[in-house]
Write a protein that holds these residues in place. Structure first.
Motif, PDB file in Angstrom:
ATOM      1  N   MET A  78      51.635  -6.109 150.982  1.00 21.66           N
ATOM      2  CA  MET A  78      53.132  -6.233 150.795  1.00 21.66           C
ATOM      3  C   MET A  78      53.312  -6.717 149.362  1.00 21.66           C
ATOM      4  O   MET A  78      52.763  -7.560 148.939  1.00 21.66           O
ATOM      5  CB  MET A  78      54.299  -6.995 151.461  1.00 21.66           C
ATOM      6  N   LYS A  79      54.143  -5.727 148.517  1.00 23.13           N
ATOM      7  CA  LYS A  79      54.516  -5.989 147.204  1.00 23.13           C
ATOM      8  C   LYS A  79      55.931  -6.563 146.938  1.00 23.13           C
ATOM      9  O   LYS A  79      56.758  -6.010 147.738  1.00 23.13           O
ATOM     10  CB  LYS A  79      54.163  -4.668 146.287  1.00 23.13           C
ATOM     11  N   ILE A  80      55.999  -7.368 145.952  1.00 22.78           N
ATOM     12  CA  ILE A  80      57.376  -7.779 145.641  1.00 22.78           C
ATOM     13  C   ILE A  80      58.244  -6.869 145.366  1.00 22.78           C
ATOM     14  O   ILE A  80      57.847  -6.263 143.936  1.00 22.78           O
ATOM     15  CB  ILE A  80      57.133  -9.110 144.844  1.00 22.78           C
ATOM     16  N   LYS A  81      59.360  -6.673 145.601  1.00 22.52           N
ATOM     17  CA  LYS A  81      60.189  -5.538 145.118  1.00 22.52           C
ATOM     18  C   LYS A  81      61.462  -6.369 144.278  1.00 22.52           C
ATOM     19  O   LYS A  81      62.047  -5.778 143.159  1.00 22.52           O
ATOM     20  CB  LYS A  81      60.985  -4.628 146.017  1.00 22.52           C
ATOM     21  N   LYS A  82      61.873  -7.388 144.861  1.00 24.74           N
ATOM     22  CA  LYS A  82      62.845  -8.204 143.928  1.00 24.74           C
ATOM     23  C   LYS A  82      62.649  -9.718 144.364  1.00 24.74           C
ATOM     24  O   LYS A  82      62.283 -10.039 145.740  1.00 24.74           O
ATOM     25  CB  LYS A  82      64.274  -7.903 144.616  1.00 24.74           C
ATOM     26  N   ILE A  83      62.545 -10.663 143.628  1.00 26.02           N
ATOM     27  CA  ILE A  83      62.686 -12.060 143.702  1.00 26.02           C
ATOM     28  C   ILE A  83      63.733 -12.489 144.199  1.00 26.02           C
ATOM     29  O   ILE A  83      65.022 -12.554 143.010  1.00 26.02           O
ATOM     30  CB  ILE A  83      61.702 -12.813 142.750  1.00 26.02           C
ATOM     31  N   LEU A  84      64.247 -13.280 145.206  1.00 20.81           N
ATOM     32  CA  LEU A  84      65.612 -13.983 145.385  1.00 20.81           C
ATOM     33  C   LEU A  84      65.536 -15.075 144.997  1.00 20.81           C
ATOM     34  O   LEU A  84      66.723 -15.694 144.660  1.00 20.81           O
ATOM     35  CB  LEU A  84      65.719 -13.487 146.930  1.00 20.81           C
ATOM     36  N   ASN A  85      64.412 -16.028 145.348  1.00 18.39           N
ATOM     37  CA  ASN A  85      64.432 -17.483 144.797  1.00 18.39           C
ATOM     38  C   ASN A  85      62.991 -17.509 144.977  1.00 18.39           C
ATOM     39  O   ASN A  85      62.018 -16.814 145.423  1.00 18.39           O
ATOM     40  CB  ASN A  85      65.504 -18.342 145.511  1.00 18.39           C
ATOM     41  N   ASN A  86      62.326 -18.963 144.770  1.00 17.57           N
ATOM     42  CA  ASN A  86      61.135 -19.312 144.895  1.00 17.57           C
ATOM     43  C   ASN A  86      60.317 -19.028 146.518  1.00 17.57           C
ATOM     44  O   ASN A  86      59.210 -19.111 146.572  1.00 17.57           O
ATOM     45  CB  ASN A  86      60.829 -20.810 144.431  1.00 17.57           C
ATOM     46  N   GLY A  87      61.406 -19.104 147.371  1.00 15.09           N
ATOM     47  CA  GLY A  87      60.858 -18.945 148.848  1.00 15.09           C
ATOM     48  C   GLY A  87      61.266 -17.696 149.477  1.00 15.09           C
ATOM     49  O   GLY A  87      61.163 -17.635 150.667  1.00 15.09           O
ATOM     50  N   ALA A  88      61.826 -16.763 148.812  1.00 21.45           N
ATOM     51  CA  ALA A  88      62.314 -15.464 149.279  1.00 21.45           C
ATOM     52  C   ALA A  88      62.206 -14.411 148.498  1.00 21.45           C
ATOM     53  O   ALA A  88      62.471 -14.311 147.102  1.00 21.45           O
ATOM     54  CB  ALA A  88      63.651 -15.831 149.747  1.00 21.45           C
ATOM     55  N   VAL A  89      61.648 -13.291 148.924  1.00 22.80           N
ATOM     56  CA  VAL A  89      61.469 -11.905 148.179  1.00 22.80           C
ATOM     57  C   VAL A  89      61.999 -10.617 149.085  1.00 22.80           C
ATOM     58  O   VAL A  89      62.063 -10.791 150.229  1.00 22.80           O
ATOM     59  CB  VAL A  89      60.050 -11.665 147.967  1.00 22.80           C
ATOM     60  N   LEU A  90      62.396  -9.816 148.481  1.00 24.98           N
ATOM     61  CA  LEU A  90      62.601  -8.399 149.034  1.00 24.98           C
ATOM     62  C   LEU A  90      61.436  -7.553 148.949  1.00 24.98           C
ATOM     63  O   LEU A  90      60.739  -7.349 147.877  1.00 24.98           O
ATOM     64  CB  LEU A  90      63.678  -7.719 148.317  1.00 24.98           C
ATOM     65  N   THR A  91      60.978  -6.969 149.997  1.00 22.75           N
ATOM     66  CA  THR A  91      59.865  -6.010 150.041  1.00 22.75           C
ATOM     67  C   THR A  91      59.852  -5.000 151.033  1.00 22.75           C
ATOM     68  O   THR A  91      61.102  -4.492 151.668  1.00 22.75           O
ATOM     69  CB  THR A  91      58.320  -6.674 150.205  1.00 22.75           C
ATOM     70  N   GLU A  92      58.959  -4.227 151.256  1.00 20.69           N
ATOM     71  CA  GLU A  92      58.992  -3.043 152.474  1.00 20.69           C
ATOM     72  C   GLU A  92      57.656  -3.460 153.370  1.00 20.69           C
ATOM     73  O   GLU A  92      56.703  -3.906 152.867  1.00 20.69           O
ATOM     74  CB  GLU A  92      58.807  -1.793 151.896  1.00 20.69           C
ATOM     75  N   ASN A  93      57.907  -3.077 154.722  1.00 24.92           N
ATOM     76  CA  ASN A  93      56.804  -3.095 155.382  1.00 24.92           C
ATOM     77  C   ASN A  93      55.983  -1.660 155.551  1.00 24.92           C
ATOM     78  O   ASN A  93      56.318  -0.974 154.688  1.00 24.92           O
ATOM     79  CB  ASN A  93      57.183  -3.479 156.941  1.00 24.92           C
ATOM     80  N   GLU A  94      55.066  -1.624 156.465  1.00 25.25           N
ATOM     81  CA  GLU A  94      54.253  -0.424 156.675  1.00 25.25           C
ATOM     82  C   GLU A  94      55.079   0.846 157.061  1.00 25.25           C
ATOM     83  O   GLU A  94      54.714   2.156 156.773  1.00 25.25           O
ATOM     84  CB  GLU A  94      53.219  -0.522 157.624  1.00 25.25           C
TER      85      GLU A  94
END
Length: 285
Positions: A1-17
Motif C-alpha cells: 500500500m502506498k500513501i495517498k495522503k498523510i493525516l498525521n504521524n500515525g495516520a494515512v489515507l491509502t487504497e486497498n487491493e
C-alpha cells in the motif's frame, strides 16, 4: 500500500487491493514519509475500510484534532477485549471512544469530572465491561498522571457496550432499561431482594444482554441445542413458578417489543430464574 495522503504521524489515507479508499493507523506510520511511499505493514494496528461518508468525516476530524496517543489507548482496550473475551467491537467505537478519552483527559486536567447517572446499572448489569473500564482508567492515570473517579470507568464501559451492540450510545440506555425491567419482573414476582453481585445474577444479565441484541438486530431465534437435561432438572424441582415468571416476561416482551419468544427462549429464562431463586433460598437458610 502506498500513501495517498498523510493525516498525521500515525495516520494515512491509502487504497486497498480493491481500490477502496481506506484510512490506516499505526504508531509513527507516516514519520519521515511522503506521498507515494510504501506503508510499513509492521506498524499498522488499525485499518478502516470501507466506511460511510459520515463515518469518514468524523474519523478525519478526530484524527486531525486528537493526539495519536488516544487512538493507541483505544486500541489497547479493544485488543484486550478481543484477546481475552473474543469480543469484536464495531469500528465506530474507535472514533467515539478515542474522542471521549481525549475530551475526558482535557477536562480532568482542568479539575472537571462528570457524574455518571448509570454507574449502578453498569456495575450490576455490565460488570465485565465495567471492569475493563476500570482497567482503562489505570492506563489514563499512568499516562497523564491523573486520578479519575469510577464514574469515568462507567463512561468507557458505555462505549464498549455500544461497540458490542454495533450501534450508537442511545442503544445502551435502551438495553439497560430492558435488563432493568426484566429484572423487576423477577424481583416483584417472587418478592425477593436480588443479589446483583452474585455470579448467578451476572449470568442472567449477560443472557439478557445478548438476547436484547439478537431481538433488536437479528430478529431471529438462536438454536441452543438439546435442553432435555436442564428442562428435566427444572421439572424435577417442581419449580413451576420460575416457568410462570418466564411466561410473564414473554408477555411483556411481546407487548413492548412485538417479539415472540420461542419455547427455548422461555425455558432458558426459566432456568436462569430458577438458579436466582435457588440462590436466594439458599442464603435465607
Amino acid at each position: 500500500m502506498k500513501i495517498k495522503k498523510i493525516l498525521n504521524n500515525g495516520a494515512v489515507l491509502t487504497e486497498n487491493e480493491n481500490n477502496e479508499e481506506i484510512i490506516v493507523l499505526g504508531k509513527g506510520l507516516a514519520y519521515g514519509k511522503k506521498i507515494n511511499d510504501e506503508i510499513d505493514p509492521r506498524k499498522i494496528y488499525k485499518i478502516f475500510t470501507p466506511f460511510s461518508g459520515k463515518q469518514k468525516k468524523l474519523l478525519l476530524e478526530t484524527i486531525h484534532e486528537t493526539d495519536p496517543i488516544f487512538f493507541q489507548i483505544s486500541q489497547k482496550i479493544v485488543d484486550r477485549l478481543k484477546n481475552e473475551e473474543n469480543i469484536d467491537l464495531a469500528d465506530s467505537v474507535y472514533i467515539t471512544l478515542t474522542d471521549h478519552l481525549a475530551t475526558s483527559v482535557e477536562r480532568a486536567k482542568k479539575g472537571m469530572y462528570l457524574s455518571n447517572k448509570f454507574l449502578w446499572e453498569l456495575k450490576n448489569y455490565y460488570p465485565k465491561e465495567y471492569s475493563y473500564g476500570l482497567w482503562a482508567l489505570k492506563l489514563l492515570d499512568r499516562q497523564f498522571d491523573l486520578k479519575f473517579p469510577d464514574d469515568e470507568a462507567g463512561f468507557i464501559a458505555v462505549h464498549i457496550i455500544s461497540g458490542e451492540l454495533g450501534n450508537d450510545i442511545g442503544d445502551f440506555q435502551k438495553s439497560v432499561n430492558f435488563i432493568k425491567n426484566i429484572t423487576k419482573i423477577v424481583k416483584y414476582y417472587f418478592n425477593i431482594d436480588i443479589d446483583y453481585q452474585s455470579l448467578t445474577y451476572n449470568r442472567f444479565a449477560v443472557h439478557l444482554k445478548f438476547f436484547w441484541k439478537g431481538m433488536m438486530y437479528d430478529r431471529k431465534h438462536q438454536e441452543f441445542g438439546d435442553l432435555s437435561q436442564e428442562i428435566l432438572k427444572v421439572i424435577k424441582n417442581s419449580d413451576i413458578e420460575s416457568y410462570k415468571c418466564a411466561l410473564k416476561i414473554r408477555d411483556y416482551i411481546d407487548e413492548k417489543y412485538n417479539y415472540e419468544l420461542s419455547n427455548e427462549d422461555i425455558m432458558y429464562l426459566a432456568i436462569h430464574i430458577n438458579k436466582i431463586i435457588s440462590d436466594y433460598k439458599g442464603k435465607k437458610k
